[in-house]
Scaffold this active site. Structure first.
Site, PDB file in Angstrom:
ATOM      1  N   ARG A 198       2.201  -2.171   4.817  1.00 15.78           N
ATOM      2  CA  ARG A 198       2.527  -2.414   3.409  1.00 15.78           C
ATOM      3  C   ARG A 198       2.034  -1.243   2.578  1.00 15.78           C
ATOM      4  O   ARG A 198       1.036  -1.328   1.873  1.00 15.78           O
ATOM      5  CB  ARG A 198       1.875  -3.721   2.959  1.00 15.78           C
TER       6      ARG A 198
ATOM      7  N   SER B 235       9.694  -8.324   3.352  1.00 17.29           N
ATOM      8  CA  SER B 235       9.961  -8.472   1.920  1.00 17.29           C
ATOM      9  C   SER B 235      11.417  -8.815   1.666  1.00 17.29           C
ATOM     10  O   SER B 235      11.725  -9.718   0.884  1.00 17.29           O
ATOM     11  CB  SER B 235       9.655  -7.175   1.172  1.00 17.29           C
TER      12      SER B 235
ATOM     13  N   GLN C 253       8.070   0.719   1.601  1.00 20.85           N
ATOM     14  CA  GLN C 253       8.613  -0.447   0.905  1.00 20.85           C
ATOM     15  C   GLN C 253      10.096  -0.689   1.188  1.00 20.85           C
ATOM     16  O   GLN C 253      10.510  -1.820   1.394  1.00 20.85           O
ATOM     17  CB  GLN C 253       8.407  -0.299  -0.604  1.00 20.85           C
TER      18      GLN C 253
ATOM     19  N   TYR D 276      -2.388  -8.438   1.397  1.00 20.51           N
ATOM     20  CA  TYR D 276      -2.408  -9.730   2.059  1.00 20.51           C
ATOM     21  C   TYR D 276      -3.644 -10.547   1.714  1.00 20.51           C
ATOM     22  O   TYR D 276      -4.707 -10.004   1.419  1.00 20.51           O
ATOM     23  CB  TYR D 276      -2.408  -9.539   3.576  1.00 20.51           C
TER      24      TYR D 276
ATOM     25  N   ASP E 160      10.912  -2.529   4.541  1.00 19.83           N
ATOM     26  CA  ASP E 160      10.131  -3.726   4.806  1.00 19.83           C
ATOM     27  C   ASP E 160      11.019  -4.963   4.974  1.00 19.83           C
ATOM     28  O   ASP E 160      11.445  -5.577   3.995  1.00 19.83           O
ATOM     29  CB  ASP E 160       9.149  -3.893   3.633  1.00 19.83           C
TER      30      ASP E 160
HETATM   31  P1  NAD Z   1       2.533 -13.458   2.459  1.00 18.72           P
HETATM   32  O1  NAD Z   1       3.882 -13.914   2.870  1.00 18.72           O
HETATM   33  O2  NAD Z   1       1.595 -12.941   3.484  1.00 18.72           O
HETATM   34  O3  NAD Z   1       1.789 -14.677   1.714  1.00 18.72           O
HETATM   35  C1  NAD Z   1       2.401 -15.347   0.630  1.00 18.72           C
HETATM   36  C2  NAD Z   1       1.392 -15.578  -0.475  1.00 18.72           C
HETATM   37  O4  NAD Z   1       0.501 -16.626  -0.117  1.00 18.72           O
HETATM   38  C3  NAD Z   1       0.511 -14.373  -0.811  1.00 18.72           C
HETATM   39  O5  NAD Z   1       0.675 -14.048  -2.173  1.00 18.72           O
HETATM   40  C4  NAD Z   1      -0.891 -14.856  -0.490  1.00 18.72           C
HETATM   41  O6  NAD Z   1      -1.872 -14.305  -1.350  1.00 18.72           O
HETATM   42  C5  NAD Z   1      -0.749 -16.347  -0.699  1.00 18.72           C
HETATM   43  N1  NAD Z   1      -1.803 -17.178  -0.099  1.00 18.72           N
HETATM   44  C6  NAD Z   1      -2.432 -17.013   1.094  1.00 18.72           C
HETATM   45  N2  NAD Z   1      -3.367 -17.978   1.268  1.00 18.72           N
HETATM   46  C7  NAD Z   1      -3.285 -18.791   0.172  1.00 18.72           C
HETATM   47  C8  NAD Z   1      -3.977 -19.963  -0.220  1.00 18.72           C
HETATM   48  N3  NAD Z   1      -4.927 -20.498   0.539  1.00 18.72           N
HETATM   49  N4  NAD Z   1      -3.645 -20.526  -1.412  1.00 18.72           N
HETATM   50  C9  NAD Z   1      -2.695 -19.986  -2.200  1.00 18.72           C
HETATM   51  N5  NAD Z   1      -2.001 -18.878  -1.882  1.00 18.72           N
HETATM   52  C10 NAD Z   1      -2.291 -18.286  -0.703  1.00 18.72           C
HETATM   53  O7  NAD Z   1       2.633 -12.437   1.262  1.00 18.72           O
HETATM   54  P2  NAD Z   1       3.817 -11.400   0.960  1.00 18.72           P
HETATM   55  O8  NAD Z   1       4.914 -12.110   0.268  1.00 18.72           O
HETATM   56  O9  NAD Z   1       4.141 -10.709   2.203  1.00 18.72           O
HETATM   57  O10 NAD Z   1       3.167 -10.417  -0.102  1.00 18.72           O
HETATM   58  C11 NAD Z   1       1.793 -10.156  -0.164  1.00 18.72           C
HETATM   59  C12 NAD Z   1       1.531  -8.973  -1.081  1.00 18.72           C
HETATM   60  O11 NAD Z   1       1.966  -7.770  -0.472  1.00 18.72           O
HETATM   61  C13 NAD Z   1       2.173  -8.997  -2.437  1.00 18.72           C
HETATM   62  O12 NAD Z   1       1.238  -8.520  -3.376  1.00 18.72           O
HETATM   63  C14 NAD Z   1       3.276  -8.023  -2.347  1.00 18.72           C
HETATM   64  O13 NAD Z   1       3.620  -7.446  -3.582  1.00 18.72           O
HETATM   65  C15 NAD Z   1       2.661  -7.008  -1.422  1.00 18.72           C
HETATM   66  N6  NAD Z   1       3.685  -6.224  -0.738  1.00 18.72           N
HETATM   67  C16 NAD Z   1       3.561  -4.869  -0.683  1.00 18.72           C
HETATM   68  C17 NAD Z   1       4.538  -4.116  -0.032  1.00 18.72           C
HETATM   69  C18 NAD Z   1       4.462  -2.633   0.064  1.00 18.72           C
HETATM   70  O14 NAD Z   1       3.730  -2.006  -0.683  1.00 18.72           O
HETATM   71  N7  NAD Z   1       5.192  -2.026   0.989  1.00 18.72           N
HETATM   72  C19 NAD Z   1       5.605  -4.757   0.569  1.00 18.72           C
HETATM   73  C20 NAD Z   1       5.695  -6.141   0.504  1.00 18.72           C
HETATM   74  C21 NAD Z   1       4.706  -6.875  -0.151  1.00 18.72           C
END
Ligand code: NAD
Length: 376
Positions: A121, A132, A126, A229, A129
């Protein structure tokens, strides 16, 4: 360089690893593209569409013959790759944590397997990905499924026969899927609230016009957390979260859960007693169903009714939006290939010391080489 695009064989898979647009772009890089006949059918792309974009369409054996790159959505059965060239790069969502034996078979066949879901990530990655791009669609579809299963309307309606009150939607886990779920529920006119353990999401929730519901008395994860994460939370945090959620959830009509912790089972966010506190006719969509579920009673791939509340164990919702899911997935693959493409050599060059390559490369030279697999 010949690039093979496989027809998916996994049960229920509708997507395709290429679309005519990416075929054209791959041809533009100087590659020859061969698509297995019928590969685009589930995504409403015909063989003729692929041919018009510059691909050949033929049998599995013919697409594999001489191909240096093999593109797939899900990891193909290694036996179905008989005839693939030694050293060919296999790229797709290979599910390495659950398909260890298949990954070993790819290594034995001399394939260089790249698991796109292990893309780091980082900003540079991005556009490559797949988690995403597919989660975004799943977040949207989760709300559509919830609206379908809900016996009432989402928006407030003032009619001559009286007022219909707006649905109350609560989104738990505000990553990529959660953000899209909030935006979709707002568009449908619901009253939306959301929670996460990462404090950085509070502003994102507000910016979408939804209400943040956060544990305030115990520290959550400041900012974005490692690589964006979440990690597993302390027992103290879990207790505070359960208390907060209990009082909130009883007032909700729809709950969408999306919480995941990489490499661990999904955190349990909703107990059976909390489900029972919702009013009958309520709907919960558990997007973490495949990872064990955020909700007590979730059955992956099924809808169950508990205490009058429908719990949808959503699995792979992106598949139900095959055309868009294929387009985004195919562009993720193209963006990866083009970023590493060496014009002079006419093929991708994957340096051993590159963070992206280290993240996704599973096998090379007949062996498993990814640290996450060798350490296991
Ligand atoms: P994910 O699918 O791993 O998890 C979904 C969400 O669940 C996350 O926001 C996480 O914080 C939340 N979560 C975990 N445990 C929890 C709990 N006990 N209670 C409530 N919520 C909980 O997450 P994702 O959709 O893959 O994205 C995570 C982060 O990564 C985001 O900030 C996203 O913007 C970032 N991201 C960055 C890139 C990049 O820079 N290439 C790409 C994709 C996502």
């Amino acid at each position: 360089m010949k690039i093979a695009v496989l027809k998916e064989t996994a049960a229920g898979e509708t997507r395709c690893a290429a679309i005519p647009e990416t075929v054209k772009k791959l041809v533009g890089l100087g590659a020859e593209v061969a698509v297995e006949s019928g590969a685009g059918a589930g995504a409403s792309v015909t063989d003729a569409d692929f041919e018009a974009a510059g691909a050949k369409t033929c049998s599995r054996a013919d697409v594999l013959k001489g191909a240096g790159i093999i593109l797939a959505v899900t990891g193909p059965d290694p036996k179905s790759l008989d005839g693939a060239e030694k050293g060919a790069i296999l790229i797709g969502s290979l599910d390495p944590a659950r398909r260890r034996e298949d990954i070993e078979a790819y290594a034995s066949a001399g394939l260089e397997a790249l698991a796109m879901e292990w893309m780091p990530r980082i900003t540079r990655a991005q556009s490559m990905d797949i988690l995403s791009s597919q989660s975004n669609l799943a977040g949207y579809k989760a709300v559509v499924e919830a609206a379908d299963a809900y016996g009432r309307a989402f928006p407030m309606m003032m009619t001559a026969a009286g007022t219909v009150s707006p649905a109350k939607v609560f989104v738990m886990g505000v990553g990529v899927a959660g953000l899209q779920a909030i935006a979709t529920a707002k568009r449908l006119g619901a009253q939306v609230s959301a929670t996460d353990v990462r404090s950085a999401t509070k502003e994102q929730i507000l910016s979408l016009g939804a209400k943040p519901i956060f544990v305030e008395n115990v520290a959550g994860i400041e900012g974005e957390g490692a690589g964006g994460y979440a990690t597993e939370m302390s027992d103290e945090y879990k207790a505070a979260q359960a208390e907060l959620v209990s009082s909130h959830i009883a007032k909700q009509d729809i709950v969408i859960t999306t919480a995941l912790i990489p490499g661990k089972p999904a955190p349990r966010l909703i107990s059976d007693a909390q489900v029972a506190s919702m009013r009958p006719g309520g709907v919960i969509v558990d997007l973490a169903a495949d990872a064990g579920g955020n909700v007590e009673g979730t059955v992956a791939g099924e809808n169950v009714v508990k205490h009058g509340v429908t719990i949808i164990g959503a699995v792979n919702l992106a598949r139900s939006l095959a055309a868009d899911a294929s387009a985004l997935f195919a562009r993720n693959l193209f963006n990866f290939l083009s970023a590493f493409w060496d014009q002079e050599q006419g093929r991708p060059v994957l340096p051993d010391d590159d963070e992206i390559v280290q993240g996704i490369r599973l096998t090379q030279g007949g062996k498993i080489v990814n640290e996450r697999l060798t350490a296991a």
